[in-house]
Motif scaffolding. Structure first.
Motif, PDB file in Angstrom:
ATOM      1  N   LYS B  42       0.829  -1.213   0.000  1.00 30.82           N
ATOM      2  CA  LYS B  42       0.000   0.000   0.000  1.00 30.82           C
ATOM      3  C   LYS B  42       0.861   1.260   0.000  1.00 30.82           C
ATOM      4  O   LYS B  42       0.650   2.173  -0.800  1.00 30.82           O
ATOM      5  N   SER B  43       1.854   1.296   0.906  1.00 24.20           N
ATOM      6  CA  SER B  43       2.729   2.476   0.947  1.00 24.20           C
ATOM      7  C   SER B  43       3.473   2.638  -0.364  1.00 24.20           C
ATOM      8  O   SER B  43       3.685   3.762  -0.836  1.00 24.20           O
ATOM      9  N   THR B  44       3.878   1.522  -0.946  1.00 23.20           N
ATOM     10  CA  THR B  44       4.645   1.597  -2.186  1.00 23.20           C
ATOM     11  C   THR B  44       3.824   2.225  -3.311  1.00 23.20           C
ATOM     12  O   THR B  44       4.362   2.957  -4.139  1.00 23.20           O
ATOM     13  N   LEU B 163      -2.567   9.964   1.690  1.00 22.16           N
ATOM     14  CA  LEU B 163      -2.361   9.840   3.137  1.00 22.16           C
ATOM     15  C   LEU B 163      -1.955   8.407   3.463  1.00 22.16           C
ATOM     16  O   LEU B 163      -2.706   7.474   3.193  1.00 22.16           O
ATOM     17  N   ASP B 164      -0.765   8.249   4.058  1.00 22.26           N
ATOM     18  CA  ASP B 164      -0.276   6.899   4.346  1.00 22.26           C
ATOM     19  C   ASP B 164      -0.353   6.595   5.836  1.00 22.26           C
ATOM     20  O   ASP B 164       0.518   6.992   6.606  1.00 22.26           O
ATOM     21  N   GLU B 165      -1.388   5.897   6.239  1.00 25.04           N
ATOM     22  CA  GLU B 165      -1.557   5.495   7.645  1.00 25.04           C
ATOM     23  C   GLU B 165      -1.296   6.646   8.592  1.00 25.04           C
ATOM     24  O   GLU B 165      -0.504   6.515   9.541  1.00 25.04           O
ATOM     25  N   VAL B 166      -1.953   7.749   8.364  1.00 26.77           N
ATOM     26  CA  VAL B 166      -1.622   8.958   9.126  1.00 26.77           C
ATOM     27  C   VAL B 166      -2.050   8.889  10.586  1.00 26.77           C
ATOM     28  O   VAL B 166      -1.673   9.746  11.378  1.00 26.77           O
TER      29      VAL B 166
HETATM   30 MG   LIG Z   1       2.772   1.011   4.818  1.00 28.84          MG
END
Ligand SMILES: [Mg+2]
Ligand SMILES: Nc1ncnc2c1ncn2[C@@H]1O[C@H](COP(=O)(O)OP(=O)(O)O)[C@@H](O)[C@H]1O
Lengths: 225, 245
Positions: B42-44, B163-166
């Motif tokens: 997901k982050s990638t 937004l990455d797991e903010v």
């Molecule tokens: Mg991640």
């Protein structure tokens, strides 16, 4: 023990000591500033450049940090004329001190490079910063803050211990002036008492200045001693 | 036409392929949520969109414009259109809140100072931090820092916010204030791609949920479809674990 201190002769020549102190201060500032530029460059090379360049920097740092500053300065002072380069005593001292400070500052600043947070740099990149902008707005302030106390301490080392080597190659900085003057009238004890006091005042002023600068620029808590 | 269209995107870390053909699209003003187990990529996806992780194949289009990431200039074009907020906030620690918000608009975009500062104050108001303009990040709580990071992302007026797991690094009692701020952005019509484990929040704000596993999209659809009637075993398995608490 019935030595009679006679400070009168010292006060008569006090302006010459002041001139020496001023030269000491200038030498300290310039050697430190030049050394900081060298150190910044070399620390960047050690962090980012390919192996052969890192090796050159390592060799420089190892050579300088493992030999006495006096020997390095003698090298310039006695060695350069042999290859046809004639620099003044002051120039030899300043360049020697700068190269010397550069090696130590490489080590100090390198620690800052390692601590610069990759995450902040990525944040800068995604905001559209160029490499130069990342260096200017993120990396340099970060390094400066991380290593400021060590930098400030090292400035005092250059200012006091570094510059006084000049006395041995005939530079009239504070120690040199004291030797010159006291060898005229043999009031060694008086001169060196006063000069020791002047060094204390000089480092005190520098320490306060650096502490205030650190607090203002990097929010480093002021701790003078 | 979709506002953001990601087609068959692949990405590698070294020789390890972590995105194996990712495709999804959202309309302007919509919110897509990427969900899935840790390590699923997901982050990638977000990093690839921002040009932090190179895309080896596939295409990204924003407002029908093809984003290429092959030169610094083209990467900058993508970064002009999108902003990312990270799990760990990544604020500039040597700067005040205000400086964090205004640095890029002033120094990179060279927008006029008065306008930039007025917009920064508006954004700080939006995330509820009007009184913190002169604070440094180490004087703020995690939730406050994350809201500053949100405002900083918005200061460049991106078309799309990532937004990455903010909320993942925050203490539970601080999660709500950050979700509230994101909810306000959603209400303002901000187009967003969010990675989140807050399934209740995702159900509430997302228009589309994309379930990923092992670098692939397993299924995607409206929140109700995905959460209440997952079609695949993997999705059913995952949601039965995360929705239980
Ligand atoms: Mg991640
Ligand atoms: N910098 C990296 N170098 C090598 N592998 C990485 C790196 N970052 C992430 N990965 C790997 O890529 C995969 C996807 O990671 P990531 O996108 O962070 O997943 P998620 O955000 O879904 O947890 C994982 O297997 C992870 O171990």
């Amino acid at each position: 023990m019935n030595y009679r201190f006679q400070f009168g002769v010292v006060w008569d020549n006090f302006h010459e000591l002041l001139e020496g102190a001023w030269l000491t201060f200038q030498l300290g500032v310039f050697a430190f500033a030049g050394g900081a530029l060298i150190g910044l460059f070399c620390a960047a090379v050690k962090t980012y450049a390919p192996r052969p360049f890192r090796f050159i920097v390592d060799a420089y740092v190892v050579f300088i940090t493992n030999t006495p500053a006096l020997i390095q300065i003698y090298f310039l002072y006695f060695g350069l004329p042999e290859v046809g380069l004639r620099w003044s005593n002051e120039a030899c001292l300043l360049i020697g001190l700068t190269l010397n400070a550069g090696a130590y500052l490489t080590l100090i600043l390198r620690a800052g490079f390692i601590s610069a947070r990759i995450t902040e740099i990525e944040a800068g990149q995604t905001l559209g910063m160029s490499l130069l902008q990342q260096v200017r707005y993120i990396i340099v302030p970060h390094i400066a803050k991380a290593v400021y106390p060590a930098l400030a301490n090292f400035f005092i080392v250059v200012l006091v211990m570094g510059t006084s080597v000049g006395a041995l190659i005939g530079v009239d900085e504070l120690t040199g002036q004291a030797i010159n003057l006291s060898s005229v009238n043999y009031r060694w004890l008086e001169y060196f008492t006063v000069v020791a006091g002047m060094y204390v005042v000089l480092t005190f002023i520098a320490s306060i200045g650096l502490a205030l600068l650190g607090q203002w620029a990097f929010r480093v808590k002021a701790r003078i001693f | 036409m979709a506002h953001l269209a990601v087609s068959d995107v692949r990405a590698k870390y070294g020789s390890l392929e972590v995105l194996k053909g990712i495709s999804f699209s959202i309309e302007k003003g919509e919110i897509a949520a990427l969900v899935g187990p840790s390590g699923s990529g997901k982050s990638t996806v977000l990093r690839a969109l921002m040009g932090l992780t190179p895309i080896t194949e596939g295409s990204v289009e924003i407002a029908s414009e093809r984003m290429n990431y092959s030169s610094a200039k083209e990467v900058r074009a993508a970064r002009d259109r999108m902003a990312i907020v990270f799990q760990a906030y990544n604020l500039f620690q040597n700067m005040t809140v205000m400086q964090n918000l205004t640095l890029a608009p002033l120094k990179i975009k060279k927008w006029p100072k008065a306008e930039v500062e007025a917009e920064a104050r508006r954004l700080l108001g939006l995330v509820g931090l009007s009184d913190k303009a002169d604070a440094y990040s180490d004087q703020l709580s995690g939730g406050q820092q994350q809201r500053v990071a949100l405002a900083r992302g918005l200061a460049l007026k991106p078309q799309i916010l990532l937004l990455d797991e903010v909320t993942s690094a925050l203490d539970p009692e601080l999660v709500g204030e950050v979700l509230d701020a994101i909810g306000k952005l959603a209400a303002e019509g901000m187009t967003m791609v969010i990675v989140s484990h807050e399934m209740g929040f995702v159900r509430e704000v997302a228009d589309k949920v994309v379930f990923m596993d092992a670098g692939q999209i397993v299924e995607s659809g409206a929140p109700a479809e995905i959460f209440d009637a997952p079609k695949t075993d993997r999705a059913r398995d995952f949601f039965s674990k995360v929705l239980r608490h």
